[in-house]
Write a protein that holds these residues in place. Structure first.
Motif, PDB file in Angstrom:
ATOM      1  N   ASP A 132      32.379  63.473 -25.545  1.00  0.00           N
ATOM      2  CA  ASP A 132      31.637  62.271 -25.940  1.00  0.00           C
ATOM      3  C   ASP A 132      30.210  62.317 -25.421  1.00  0.00           C
ATOM      4  N   GLU A 133      30.043  62.769 -24.188  1.00  0.00           N
ATOM      5  CA  GLU A 133      28.694  62.865 -23.618  1.00  0.00           C
ATOM      6  C   GLU A 133      27.882  63.961 -24.307  1.00  0.00           C
ATOM      7  N   ALA A 134      28.500  65.099 -24.551  1.00  0.00           N
ATOM      8  CA  ALA A 134      27.767  66.245 -25.096  1.00  0.00           C
ATOM      9  C   ALA A 134      27.483  66.134 -26.590  1.00  0.00           C
ATOM     10  N   PHE A 135      28.379  65.507 -27.347  1.00  0.00           N
ATOM     11  CA  PHE A 135      28.256  65.489 -28.809  1.00  0.00           C
ATOM     12  C   PHE A 135      27.976  64.096 -29.380  1.00  0.00           C
ATOM     13  N   ALA A 136      27.590  63.155 -28.536  1.00  0.00           N
ATOM     14  CA  ALA A 136      27.240  61.793 -28.977  1.00  0.00           C
ATOM     15  C   ALA A 136      28.440  61.072 -29.579  1.00  0.00           C
ATOM     16  N   GLY A 137      29.509  60.989 -28.789  1.00  0.00           N
ATOM     17  CA  GLY A 137      30.716  60.342 -29.269  1.00  0.00           C
ATOM     18  C   GLY A 137      30.853  58.879 -28.907  1.00  0.00           C
ATOM     19  N   TYR A 138      29.932  58.358 -28.093  1.00  0.00           N
ATOM     20  CA  TYR A 138      30.004  56.954 -27.702  1.00  0.00           C
ATOM     21  C   TYR A 138      29.216  56.074 -28.673  1.00  0.00           C
ATOM     22  N   ARG A 139      29.769  54.906 -28.982  1.00  0.00           N
ATOM     23  CA  ARG A 139      29.054  53.966 -29.854  1.00  0.00           C
ATOM     24  C   ARG A 139      27.700  53.585 -29.257  1.00  0.00           C
ATOM     25  N   ARG A 140      27.658  53.450 -27.936  1.00  0.00           N
ATOM     26  CA  ARG A 140      26.410  53.023 -27.310  1.00  0.00           C
ATOM     27  C   ARG A 140      25.287  54.022 -27.556  1.00  0.00           C
ATOM     28  N   GLN A 141      25.618  55.312 -27.650  1.00  0.00           N
ATOM     29  CA  GLN A 141      24.592  56.319 -27.920  1.00  0.00           C
ATOM     30  C   GLN A 141      24.039  56.164 -29.335  1.00  0.00           C
ATOM     31  N   VAL A 142      24.942  55.917 -30.289  1.00  0.00           N
ATOM     32  CA  VAL A 142      24.523  55.720 -31.680  1.00  0.00           C
ATOM     33  C   VAL A 142      23.701  54.437 -31.799  1.00  0.00           C
ATOM     34  N   PHE A 143      24.152  53.348 -31.144  1.00  0.00           N
ATOM     35  CA  PHE A 143      23.392  52.092 -31.158  1.00  0.00           C
ATOM     36  C   PHE A 143      22.004  52.299 -30.585  1.00  0.00           C
ATOM     37  N   HIS A 144      21.916  53.047 -29.493  1.00  0.00           N
ATOM     38  CA  HIS A 144      20.623  53.275 -28.853  1.00  0.00           C
ATOM     39  C   HIS A 144      19.686  54.029 -29.792  1.00  0.00           C
ATOM     40  N   ARG A 145      20.217  55.021 -30.481  1.00  0.00           N
ATOM     41  CA  ARG A 145      19.409  55.768 -31.456  1.00  0.00           C
ATOM     42  C   ARG A 145      18.866  54.833 -32.527  1.00  0.00           C
ATOM     43  N   ASN A 146      19.715  53.937 -33.034  1.00  0.00           N
ATOM     44  CA  ASN A 146      19.276  53.012 -34.082  1.00  0.00           C
ATOM     45  C   ASN A 146      18.291  51.975 -33.542  1.00  0.00           C
ATOM     46  N   GLU A 147      18.549  51.502 -32.321  1.00  0.00           N
ATOM     47  CA  GLU A 147      17.640  50.533 -31.708  1.00  0.00           C
ATOM     48  C   GLU A 147      16.257  51.136 -31.481  1.00  0.00           C
ATOM     49  N   GLU A 148      16.210  52.391 -31.098  1.00  0.00           N
ATOM     50  CA  GLU A 148      14.926  53.047 -30.871  1.00  0.00           C
ATOM     51  C   GLU A 148      14.131  53.158 -32.165  1.00  0.00           C
ATOM     52  N   ARG A 149      14.813  53.297 -33.274  1.00  0.00           N
ATOM     53  CA  ARG A 149      14.120  53.311 -34.567  1.00  0.00           C
ATOM     54  C   ARG A 149      13.496  51.949 -34.859  1.00  0.00           C
ATOM     55  N   VAL A 150      14.217  50.880 -34.521  1.00  0.00           N
ATOM     56  CA  VAL A 150      13.673  49.536 -34.702  1.00  0.00           C
ATOM     57  C   VAL A 150      12.480  49.328 -33.771  1.00  0.00           C
ATOM     58  N   ARG A 151      12.607  49.763 -32.525  1.00  0.00           N
ATOM     59  CA  ARG A 151      11.502  49.600 -31.572  1.00  0.00           C
ATOM     60  C   ARG A 151      10.238  50.317 -32.044  1.00  0.00           C
ATOM     61  N   ALA A 152      10.427  51.449 -32.700  1.00  0.00           N
ATOM     62  CA  ALA A 152       9.269  52.213 -33.170  1.00  0.00           C
ATOM     63  C   ALA A 152       8.530  51.501 -34.299  1.00  0.00           C
ATOM     64  N   LEU A 153       9.187  50.561 -34.972  1.00  0.00           N
ATOM     65  CA  LEU A 153       8.572  49.866 -36.107  1.00  0.00           C
ATOM     66  C   LEU A 153       7.759  48.641 -35.694  1.00  0.00           C
ATOM     67  N   LEU A 154       8.063  48.074 -34.514  1.00  0.00           N
ATOM     68  CA  LEU A 154       7.418  46.828 -34.106  1.00  0.00           C
ATOM     69  C   LEU A 154       6.741  46.981 -32.748  1.00  0.00           C
ATOM     70  N   GLY A 203      13.620  50.874 -24.420  1.00  0.00           N
ATOM     71  CA  GLY A 203      14.864  51.539 -24.747  1.00  0.00           C
ATOM     72  C   GLY A 203      15.680  51.863 -23.515  1.00  0.00           C
ATOM     73  N   GLU A 204      15.009  52.298 -22.456  1.00  0.00           N
ATOM     74  CA  GLU A 204      15.715  52.655 -21.233  1.00  0.00           C
ATOM     75  C   GLU A 204      16.362  51.428 -20.584  1.00  0.00           C
ATOM     76  N   GLU A 205      15.635  50.319 -20.569  1.00  0.00           N
ATOM     77  CA  GLU A 205      16.200  49.083 -20.025  1.00  0.00           C
ATOM     78  C   GLU A 205      17.397  48.632 -20.866  1.00  0.00           C
ATOM     79  N   GLY A 206      17.262  48.758 -22.184  1.00  0.00           N
ATOM     80  CA  GLY A 206      18.347  48.361 -23.065  1.00  0.00           C
ATOM     81  C   GLY A 206      19.590  49.204 -22.860  1.00  0.00           C
ATOM     82  N   TYR A 207      19.412  50.513 -22.663  1.00  0.00           N
ATOM     83  CA  TYR A 207      20.576  51.383 -22.473  1.00  0.00           C
ATOM     84  C   TYR A 207      21.240  51.100 -21.132  1.00  0.00           C
ATOM     85  N   ALA A 208      20.430  50.876 -20.114  1.00  0.00           N
ATOM     86  CA  ALA A 208      20.987  50.536 -18.800  1.00  0.00           C
ATOM     87  C   ALA A 208      21.804  49.247 -18.891  1.00  0.00           C
TER      88      ALA A 208
END
Length: 632
Positions: free
Chosen positions: A368-390, A429-434
């Protein structure tokens, strides 16, 4: 697999009492019931407890090098020891044993501390160089094997595989570190950057410590790190072929043992993949075991049985119920430090099942850690895309206001529980992931602390360490940083600690083939689209395993090893939840405000909020404080 302990006088070579080292090792007898040994020299003592897995009779420790220059105690396995042995023999080395311990001694003699780069395995060892009067302590890349340290009042450095080894030393003070307690309540475990007792620490994963007598104790030095800055090129078919080759090598290298071997099988993608590749490499049926729960919605044993039938394994399954709570005192004794991952209980049970038949068991941990198996990792990736827009100011105003107004709604379906996501989008993003990774927020912890304890924290905030780690990560994007944080922070302190303590408690060696460093580094170089596709992770891993595993095993929603602790604490264990606030141990510690704890328990029991993780944290803290006799 073994337990190690020792004492080193870094300034002056005071005599070391071998009985003291022996007592430290006796506290680790569960890690090595098959043998023991102690060696002392001027200012140094090394001790060892052995669980025989390879070269059952021929590799006693402490072990001396052929020329007598070096002495080592070693916990772990070196999977490429035979290849290294051949290379060293070609260079003139001569061996008296057929195991991996002597290979480390010969590798050090040839390459010095650079020998670490050549070791493929899980390990923690202490090597004393008699010529240089230096102690060399090292820990493997991911921190599979632990190593605790303590600087004592007589000027010595003590070390041990578990905290209980240090607790056997009469000079160790039992006083809680306020910062470590805050970190425990933030994450549910004491991370590797901390230890629960003031004056103690852990050698970090992928680090070593070189201490020469007369020169003091320096800071640990990193010898390995993950790198997410590069990208693999090639078609999906080519990358899939490379991945399968690496996985096969990783599994087969960890099947080398002179004792019975098997595997944990949860029925998820990761353990099922390991079992599939073990079955491919073995002429005999693989022995597998699984654990289930008395809450049907969380029980995965039927999926494990499907995989067992597919590969014809010799399978054993049992279930855990709320009555297993009676074993919680034993759980606290295993970990020494408070540890609040409730899945430790079923993990211990499945280790007990495995030990009835085998001495070594392979697991699926690390994927899960190595291959992005956690939902939180996928959410973080999507959230970072939103952060980049605003712009940050717009996000802070818009999402911060929405997040403040949105109800917490623990009871609601997942899509309606948007409060955490909105608040995460308002910040970095880092604060959000923490925030997403933590059990409690700083505000929630502050509401539980007594005024005196809060003052003792002196402004410390546990989340800041993870934020700094992510910001300095060797990474390209948000998904990289999330995975780096999980591999460097969450994995050693949480997952690997759980597996090490519960397996070693029953003298079982657990091996993690999906944490082979070449495999993990390959995964870190995969393009994002090969890790996450269609909103779910482990894309290439699942595609790679389609030739082996049924579709409903590969593509059913991820469940994880979830314990039904919330239901238990509202039902048969509600009395335990209520008792926390009135506990004399908790009250006398002075750490908390009892009325706040009582409100927390009643809100959970009434179903107004889900406070099960915090209540379990407090329960495990109480058990740890009681057993260890720790003062505030």
């Amino acid at each position: 697999m073994c337990g190690i302990a020792g004492i080193f006088h870094a300034e002056t070579p005071k005599p070391v009492d071998p009985v003291r080292v022996e007592r430290m090792c006796e506290a680790l007898v569960h890690r090595g019931p098959d043998g023991s040994g102690v060696w002392t020299g001027p200012g140094v003592g090394l001790g060892h407890r052995r669980l025989s897995v390879i070269d059952l009779e021929g590799s006693p420790q402490p072990m001396h090098s052929a020329d007598g220059r070096s002495v080592i105690v070693f916990n772990g396995e070196i999977y490429n020891f035979r290849e290294l042995r051949g290379e060293l023999e070609a260079a003139g080395a001569r061996f008296r044993t057929s195991g991996d311990t002597e290979v480390i001694l010969a590798a050090y003699d040839r390459w010095g501390v650079d020998c670490l780069d050549r070791l493929d395995g899980m390990f923690a060892f202490a090597l004393y160089d008699r010529d240089k009067r230096a102690l060399f302590l090292a820990r493997d890349r991911f921190g599979v094997k632990p190593l605790f340290l303590a600087q004592l009042s007589d000027g010595s450095l003590a070390f041990a595989s578990e905290l209980k080894g240090l607790l056997a030393h009469p000079l160790l003070r039992r006083r809680v570190s306020p910062q470590s307690l805050d970190a425990y309540l933030a994450w549910g475990y004491v991370p590797d950057s901390h230890a629960i007792l003031s004056g103690t620490s852990k050698l970090p994963a992928g680090h070593f410590l070189w201490i020469e007598q007369g020169k003091g104790v320096p800071q640990p030095r990193r010898w390995w790190d993950m790198d997410f800055t590069q990208r693999e090129k090639g078609s999906e078919a080519d990358l899939s072929a490379q991945l399968l080759h690496l996985m096969r090598d990783a599994v087969q290298s960890r099947m080398v043992a002179d004792v019975p071997l098997g595997a944990f099988l949860s029925g998820g993608v990761d353990s099922s993949s390991v079992v599939a590749l073990m079955s491919e490499a073995s002429a005999a049926p693989v022995r597998t075991c699984s654990i289930g729960f008395d809450v049907a919605a969380l029980d995965e044993t039927s999926h494990a049985e499907t995989v067992a039938r597919t590969f014809g394994t010799l399978h054993t399954a049992r279930r855990v119920g709320h009555d297993d709570f009676a074993a919680v005192d034993g759980l606290a004794a295993m970990f020494d430090e408070p540890f609040a991952d409730a899945s430790a209980l079923p993990t211990w049970r499945v280790c007990q099942i495995a030990r009835e038949q085998v001495t070594v068991a392979l697991s699926g941990d690390g994927a899960d850690e190595a291959f992005a198996g956690y939902r939180r990792q996928v959410f973080h990736r999507n959230e970072e895309r939103v952060r980049a827009l605003l712009p940050g100011g717009v996000r802070e105003h818009l999402f911060g206001r929405l997040g403040t107004l949105w109800p917490k709604a623990d009871w609601a379906p997942r899509p309606l529980r948007a409060k955490a996501t909105l608040l995460a989008l308002a910040g970095s993003g880092e604060e959000g992931y923490a925030h997403g990774l933590s059990v409690t927020t700083p505000e929630q912890r502050a509401a539980l602390y007594s005024d005196e304890f809060a003052r003792g924290l002196a402004g410390y905030r546990a989340e800041d360490e993870l934020v700094a780690l992510m910001r300095s990560a060797p990474a390209r994007g948000g998904l990289d940083r999330a995975q780096y944080a999980d591999l460097a922070f969450w994995l050693p302190g949480g997952i690997l600690t759980k597996v090490d303590r519960t397996s070693m408690a029953v003298s079982l060696e657990a091996r993690e083939p999906l944490l082979d460093h070449r495999l993990v580094q390959f995964a870190a170089r995969l393009p994002d689209r090969m890790r996450v596709r269609g909103g779910t992770g482990k894309y290439l891993l699942k595609r790679c395993m389609e030739r082996y595993l049924p579709q409903d095993i590969l593509y059913r929603p991820k469940q994880g090893f979830v314990t039904p602790i919330a239901e238990w604490l509202r039902g048969p264990l509600a009395g335990e939840a209520r008792a926390i606030a009135a506990s004399p141990v908790i009250a006398q510690s002075g750490f908390f405000e009892p009325r706040a704890l009582a409100r927390l328990a009643e809100a959970h029991i009434a179903g107004r909020s889900d406070n099960s993780r915090v209540l379990w944290q407090l329960l495990m803290l109480e058990k740890s404080l009681t057993r260890l006799g720790i003062s505030s």
